[in-house]
Design an enzyme around this catalytic site. Sequence first.
Site, PDB file in Angstrom:
ATOM      1  N   HIS A   3      -5.988  -0.107  -8.267  1.00 30.03           N
ATOM      2  CA  HIS A   3      -6.269  -0.662  -9.450  1.00 30.03           C
ATOM      3  C   HIS A   3      -7.557   0.720 -11.098  1.00 30.03           C
ATOM      4  CE1 HIS A   3      -5.897  -4.193  -6.904  1.00 30.03           C
ATOM      5  NE2 HIS A   3      -6.272  -4.620  -8.074  1.00 30.03           N
ATOM      6  N   HIS A  57      -0.644 -12.185 -11.194  1.00 28.14           N
ATOM      7  CA  HIS A  57      -1.725 -11.596 -10.739  1.00 28.14           C
ATOM      8  C   HIS A  57      -0.118 -10.708  -9.582  1.00 28.14           C
ATOM      9  CE1 HIS A  57      -4.184  -9.186  -7.501  1.00 28.14           C
ATOM     10  NE2 HIS A  57      -4.327  -8.361  -8.391  1.00 28.14           N
TER      11      HIS A  57
END
Length: 651
Positions: free
Chosen positions: A237, A212
């Site tokens: 995102h 991530h």
Amino acid sequence: MFSGLRRGFSGFHPQNLLLSSFLLSKAQKSNKYRVAHISIASYSIFQSCNTTSFQTPINQAFNNKVQAFSTSSAQRSLKNSSYVSRKVKSNKYYGGALFRVGAGLLASFGVFYGISSTDRLTPRVLARSLDSEAFQSEIKSQSNKSAPGTDEDVIPSSDKPEVIQPPFVEKDDPNQPFFTEAELASHRTPETGIWVTFKGGVYNITDFVEMHPGGRPKIMMAAGASIEPFWAMYQQHQKIPEIVEILEGYRIGKLEGYDPSKAPVYDPYQGDPSRHPSLLIRSQKPFNAETPAAILDQELITPTDVFYVRNHLPVPHIDMKTFKLEVIGEGLTSPLVLDVDELRERFAEHKVTVTLMCSGNRRNEMKAIRPVKGLEWDTGAIGTCTFTGVKLRDILAAAGLDVNADPEPWHVIFVGSDTDPLTGDRYAASIPIQKAINPMGDCLIAYEMNGEPLTTDHGFPLRAVVPGVTGARNVKWLAKVIVSKEESGSHWQQKDYKSFNPQVDWDTVNWCSAPAIQDTPITSAICSPEQGENVKIVDGKIRVHGYAWSGGGRGVVRVDVTLDEGATWTTAYLKTIPEQEAPRAKFGKAWAWSFWEVDIPVPAGFTSGKLKIASRAVDDSYNNQPDTVSAIWNLRGVVNNAWHRISVNVE
């Protein structure tokens, strides 16, 4: 799906490779770009990794296959790898780091074990390849062999039984399974599998956690629960379609009883203040907006309600009953803790008119050259106002610092009250102590802006004002002032607001190699006419006006305007605030901008059509603006001070 691959690679994350390959495929949109070419190109990069964990029997077999290619194929691979690498490096979210780790290896395996040369390189295509009999057979045979020169297995056996995870499914699969909230909550660790939910979908992100981009701790906050509150905080995102698409690659089913109307989503921005409708919004959460060019140079003092807004985090809500400013740190014999009333009563009041500018002002011009990471600012992330407050020098002296001594190369750190609700990190930045204690530096702890208390967006109740220094160091909602031998360790001081060589990208950037931006370079911008505007010639001339400013207290001494790309120039008339006009101007204290205006003759014989206009400014140290953006391009798109260019239509 990936169990065979896990047996084949020691300490490796196959989904990491899958994601890398997926990003590799996204780097080139054309269907003509074949997977076979990608695989060969990738091999060159794989060969340059020099990562010892790659050296397994499987990899050696793979090497032997590719090394059997002809010399001409190898040459083509080098050419293609350079091209693909450049494409992937431009991806602003993941960059080329994942690609180097192993996109080439998995992409190549995909070709050798079942992907046709006309297939698009997608997660599903690669998954089909991983499940192919040939690939599984190769993995099985290799995993039973010993590593070269050792008597150990490639992967040691484990006493723990492997947890069987549900298979990945397509979003539109009508037969995908349903999972309860209790089942979701029970999958919070690598041992059980790490599951999350998003808009009713359930996803097994176990293999994604370690790669991530925001780090493992942040993504683990959502383990066994919804990621929606976190994506509400970090809205990039949902703004980048590829990120949602990547998440879909981990779908295992749906959440039972999901009702979007009842989905609890905490919004840390719900208490933000209202804003003036004329502001040009560049992001909603956090709120960032600039002043329209049409009103930017109408008044030397920018009205507060249309002053540009730069927020990094949610606007804090401060309880004035408990608020205190702390002044602490090294070299202070009498640290202070003061409320706003005590601050105003104890120290003399000062006013200073200051231009503040975001480091990313005019970033869009850099973005037009190559992709950059940051808000899409035009020319309006700048403004000038009069701040009222107390001198930082006086506060530090009261706290016991010897402000008259020759200072050590220390720093003054400003810590704001704005806080990341997920990590608890506060916005912070620092300036050299020499600037903080300079009696001519005019650094303030301000409580008023344009004669009124600071507004919520602009730092109520206190903010740091550091004249001549980039906006990022003028910390709002100030809670602490810390004297330190080290500069601020915050992200915004160490890994942001720095400029690099145009060849430095997100793969090669070394943040420690460049200093944090402090004083800003000379710049100018055209406010009128605006880009693409229709203008008329009056008496053989067109009127052009705008602003110019230089950091570090350097005054603007000239602005030139050209209609022929610099072949000829016309000098503009300048106007600035009264205290910066001769003979009252003090060298090194020109904290505010200048406006400029010129009626410039059009080229002989020109009557209509497109006309290019450019401006450049010169400061009192005779610093000039560079002529091109490409020469100063940098990966964050900061400190763009090239000639400002626009194109207009002459009627």
